[in-house]
Design a protein around this motif. Structure first.
Motif, short mmCIF file in Angstrom:
data_model
loop_
_atom_site.label_atom_id
_atom_site.label_comp_id
_atom_site.label_asym_id
_atom_site.label_seq_id
_atom_site.Cartn_x
_atom_site.Cartn_y
_atom_site.Cartn_z
N GLY A 71 0.82 -1.21 0.00
CA GLY A 71 0.00 0.00 0.00
C GLY A 71 0.85 1.26 0.00
O GLY A 71 0.52 2.25 -0.67
N ASN A 76 -1.85 3.42 -2.21
CA ASN A 76 -3.24 3.01 -2.37
C ASN A 76 -3.46 1.72 -1.57
O ASN A 76 -2.91 0.68 -1.91
CB ASN A 76 -3.55 2.77 -3.85
CG ASN A 76 -5.01 2.45 -4.10
OD1 ASN A 76 -5.75 2.04 -3.21
ND2 ASN A 76 -5.44 2.61 -5.34
N HIS A 77 -4.25 1.81 -0.51
CA HIS A 77 -4.50 0.64 0.34
C HIS A 77 -5.76 -0.09 -0.11
O HIS A 77 -6.70 -0.29 0.65
CB HIS A 77 -4.62 1.08 1.80
CG HIS A 77 -3.38 1.70 2.35
ND1 HIS A 77 -2.24 0.97 2.62
CD2 HIS A 77 -3.08 3.00 2.65
CE1 HIS A 77 -1.29 1.79 3.10
NE2 HIS A 77 -1.78 3.01 3.11
N TRP A 78 -5.76 -0.54 -1.36
CA TRP A 78 -6.93 -1.19 -1.94
C TRP A 78 -7.03 -2.68 -1.61
O TRP A 78 -8.11 -3.25 -1.60
CB TRP A 78 -6.91 -1.04 -3.47
CG TRP A 78 -5.75 -1.75 -4.13
CD1 TRP A 78 -4.49 -1.26 -4.29
CD2 TRP A 78 -5.75 -3.06 -4.71
NE1 TRP A 78 -3.69 -2.18 -4.94
CE2 TRP A 78 -4.44 -3.29 -5.21
CE3 TRP A 78 -6.72 -4.04 -4.87
CZ2 TRP A 78 -4.09 -4.48 -5.84
CZ3 TRP A 78 -6.37 -5.23 -5.52
CH2 TRP A 78 -5.07 -5.43 -6.00
N ASP A 81 -9.49 -4.00 1.14
CA ASP A 81 -10.90 -3.94 0.77
C ASP A 81 -11.30 -5.19 -0.01
O ASP A 81 -12.34 -5.80 0.24
CB ASP A 81 -11.16 -2.68 -0.07
CG ASP A 81 -12.62 -2.26 -0.04
OD1 ASP A 81 -13.34 -2.72 0.87
OD2 ASP A 81 -13.04 -1.47 -0.90
N GLY A 135 -7.96 -2.54 -7.88
CA GLY A 135 -7.14 -1.52 -7.23
C GLY A 135 -7.20 -0.15 -7.86
O GLY A 135 -6.26 0.64 -7.71
N ARG A 137 -9.06 2.31 -7.00
CA ARG A 137 -9.19 3.31 -5.95
C ARG A 137 -9.25 2.61 -4.60
O ARG A 137 -9.51 1.41 -4.52
CB ARG A 137 -10.45 4.16 -6.17
CG ARG A 137 -11.73 3.34 -6.20
CD ARG A 137 -12.95 4.19 -6.41
NE ARG A 137 -14.16 3.36 -6.44
CZ ARG A 137 -15.40 3.86 -6.49
NH1 ARG A 137 -15.57 5.17 -6.52
NH2 ARG A 137 -16.44 3.05 -6.52
N GLU A 138 -9.05 3.38 -3.54
CA GLU A 138 -9.15 2.82 -2.21
C GLU A 138 -10.40 3.33 -1.52
O GLU A 138 -11.06 4.26 -2.02
CB GLU A 138 -7.90 3.15 -1.38
CG GLU A 138 -7.71 4.63 -1.08
CD GLU A 138 -6.46 4.90 -0.26
OE1 GLU A 138 -5.75 3.96 0.10
OE2 GLU A 138 -6.20 6.09 0.01
N ASP A 139 -10.73 2.76 -0.41
CA ASP A 139 -11.91 3.14 0.37
C ASP A 139 -11.90 4.65 0.63
O ASP A 139 -10.87 5.21 1.02
CB ASP A 139 -11.90 2.36 1.70
CG ASP A 139 -13.20 2.47 2.45
OD1 ASP A 139 -13.57 3.60 2.83
OD2 ASP A 139 -13.86 1.43 2.68
N ASN A 143 -9.08 7.59 2.12
CA ASN A 143 -8.74 8.84 1.45
C ASN A 143 -8.90 10.02 2.39
O ASN A 143 -8.06 10.93 2.43
CB ASN A 143 -9.62 9.05 0.21
CG ASN A 143 -8.99 8.48 -1.04
OD1 ASN A 143 -7.80 8.59 -1.25
ND2 ASN A 143 -9.80 7.86 -1.88
N SER A 157 -1.38 4.58 8.95
CA SER A 157 -2.15 3.65 8.11
C SER A 157 -1.94 2.20 8.54
O SER A 157 -2.83 1.36 8.37
CB SER A 157 -1.78 3.83 6.64
OG SER A 157 -0.41 3.52 6.41
#
Length: 325
Positions: A71, A76-78, A81, A135, A137-139, A143, A157
Motif C-alpha cells: 500500500g 493506495n491501500h486497496w 478492501d 485496485g 481506488r481505495e476506500d 482517502n 495507516s
C-alpha cells in the motif's frame, strides 16, 4: 497494464501464508504417521496446539505487514478492501483443516458453503462497483484519513487500515473456529442460524443490486444532461436507510448463533465490536450525504421517515399531515 499488475499482486500476496500452512499440515501428517521420525520443528509443534494464535500471526505478517508495504509503494491501500471478501473463506478452511479441528460434518459443511456464498456475493459486488477493475481506488474513508493525517499517514495507516482490520476480521470469524472445535450434533438452532445467515446474504444482495442500478441510472442521466435522482427510496431502501449494512450484520450474527449453539457464546464479541463500528460508519456516511447540496433536503426527509438499519414501515414526520407514500 496497471490493472494486470494489480491482478498479479492480488493472486500472489496470500501465497506466503498458504505455503507455510501447507508445509505445516504436511509436517503434522508426518508426525502423526511416524512420531519417532518426524523432524523436531518446535515452532510447527507449537502451531499444532495454538490455532487461534497461529491465525493471528499469519494475519499480522502476511496482511498487516505485507499489504501495508504494498500500500505504501502504490500509495493506495486497496488490497484490504478486496481481501475482506476472501480472508473469511481462508479462515473457515484453516479452522476446518487444522489438526486440532473436530466438528459435526453437517454443521461444518453448511458453514463452509454459506461462507463461500457470502464471499462470492460480496466479491461480485466489489468488482461490479469498481467496474471490474483491480485496485483502481481505495476506500473513501482511507482517502479522508490520508488528507487528515498528511505526512504521518504512512505509519498511522498501519494501525488504522491493517491492525484494526485484524481485530475486526479475526474477531467476527471466531464462530467459524467454534464450529470446528465441537462435535455437538446438528440441531434446530443450526436451522435458525442457517436461515438468518441466508436472509442476511439475500437482503444484502438485493440492497447492493438496487443501489448499483440507482447509481448507474444517475450516471446515465448526467451524461445526457438530465438532473439526477437525489435519493434512493425504492425497493428495500424504502424500509431502511442502510439495508445493505443490515443484511451484512444479519450474516455475522447468524454465524454467532452457530458458535453459541456449540457452547462458545463468547464468539459474539467480534460481531458486537463490528456492529458498534458500523454505527460509526453509518454516521460518517450520512454526514457525507448531507454535505451534497443536490440531495441534502431529500435526505433529511428520508432520515425522518425511514428506519436507519432494521427494515420498517415509513413514518410520518412530526407536524406533517397525510400519509407518506
Amino acid at each position: 497494464m496497471g490493472n494486470l499488475k494489480n491482478v498479479v499482486i492480488a493472486f500472489l500476496v496470500p501465497l506466503p501464508s498458504i505455503a507455510f500452512y501447507l508445509s505445516f499440515l504436511h509436517h503434522s501428517h508426518q508426525e502423526n504417521q511416524s512420531p519417532s521420525h518426524a523432524p523436531p520443528f518446535h515452532f510447527l509443534k507449537w502451531c499444532s496446539h495454538h490455532p487461534l494464535l497461529l491465525a493471528n500471526l499469519l494475519f499480522f505478517f502476511n496482511v498487516n505487514v505485507l499489504f501495508w508495504v504494498i500500500g505504501l509503494i502504490q500509495s493506495n491501500h486497496w488490497l484490504i478492501d478486496l481481501y475482506w471478501t476472501v480472508i473469511p473463506v481462508m479462515l473457515v478452511h484453516y479452522y476446518a483443516s487444522h489438526p486440532m479441528a473436530r466438528s459435526d460434518v453437517v454443521r461444518s459443511t453448511v458453514v463452509i458453503v454459506l461462507t463461500w456464498v457470502w464471499s462470492i456475493r460480496l466479491t461480485h459486488n466489489y468488482f461490479r462497483r469498481e467496474k471490474w477493475r483491480w485496485g483502481a481506488r481505495e476506500d473513501w474513508r482511507f482517502n479522508d484519513m490520508r488528507k487528515e493525517y498528511g505526512k504521518n499517514w504512512w505509519w498511522i495507516s498501519f494501525f488504522a487500515v491493517y491492525v484494526s482490520q485484524q481485530v475486526f476480521l479475526v474477531g467476527i470469524c471466531q464462530p467459524m473456529f467454534a464450529v470446528h472445535s465441537s462435535e455437538k450434533p446438528w440441531n434446530a438452532w443450526d436451522f435458525v442460524a442457517t436461515t438468518i445467515c441466508i436472509s442476511g446474504i439475500v437482503i444484502a444482495y438485493f440492497a447492493d443490486t438496487q443501489l448499483h442500478s440507482f447509481v448507474e441510472r444517475n450516471n446515465m442521466l448526467k451524461k445526457i444532461g438530465v438532473p439526477s435522482v437525489p435519493n434512493l427510496d425504492k425497493g428495500v431502501w424504502r424500509y431502511s436507510r442502510h439495508p445493505n449494512y443490515f443484511g451484512e450484520q444479519l450474516w455475522w450474527w447468524g454465524l454467532v448463533i452457530f458458535g453459541w449453539n456449540v457452547g462458545q457464546g463468547w464468539t459474539f464479541i467480534g460481531s458486537l465490536v463490528n456492529s458498534m463500528c458500523l454505527v460509526y460508519v453509518t454516521v460518517l456516511v450520512e454526514r457525507r450525504m448531507l454535505k451534497q447540496e443536490n440531495r441534502a433536503k431529500e435526505y433529511k426527509l428520508y432520515q425522518k421517515t425511514t428506519s436507519v438499519w432494521i427494515p420498517w414501515f415509513k413514518s410520518i414526520p412530526r407536524g406533517e399531515k397525510g400519509k407518506v407514500t
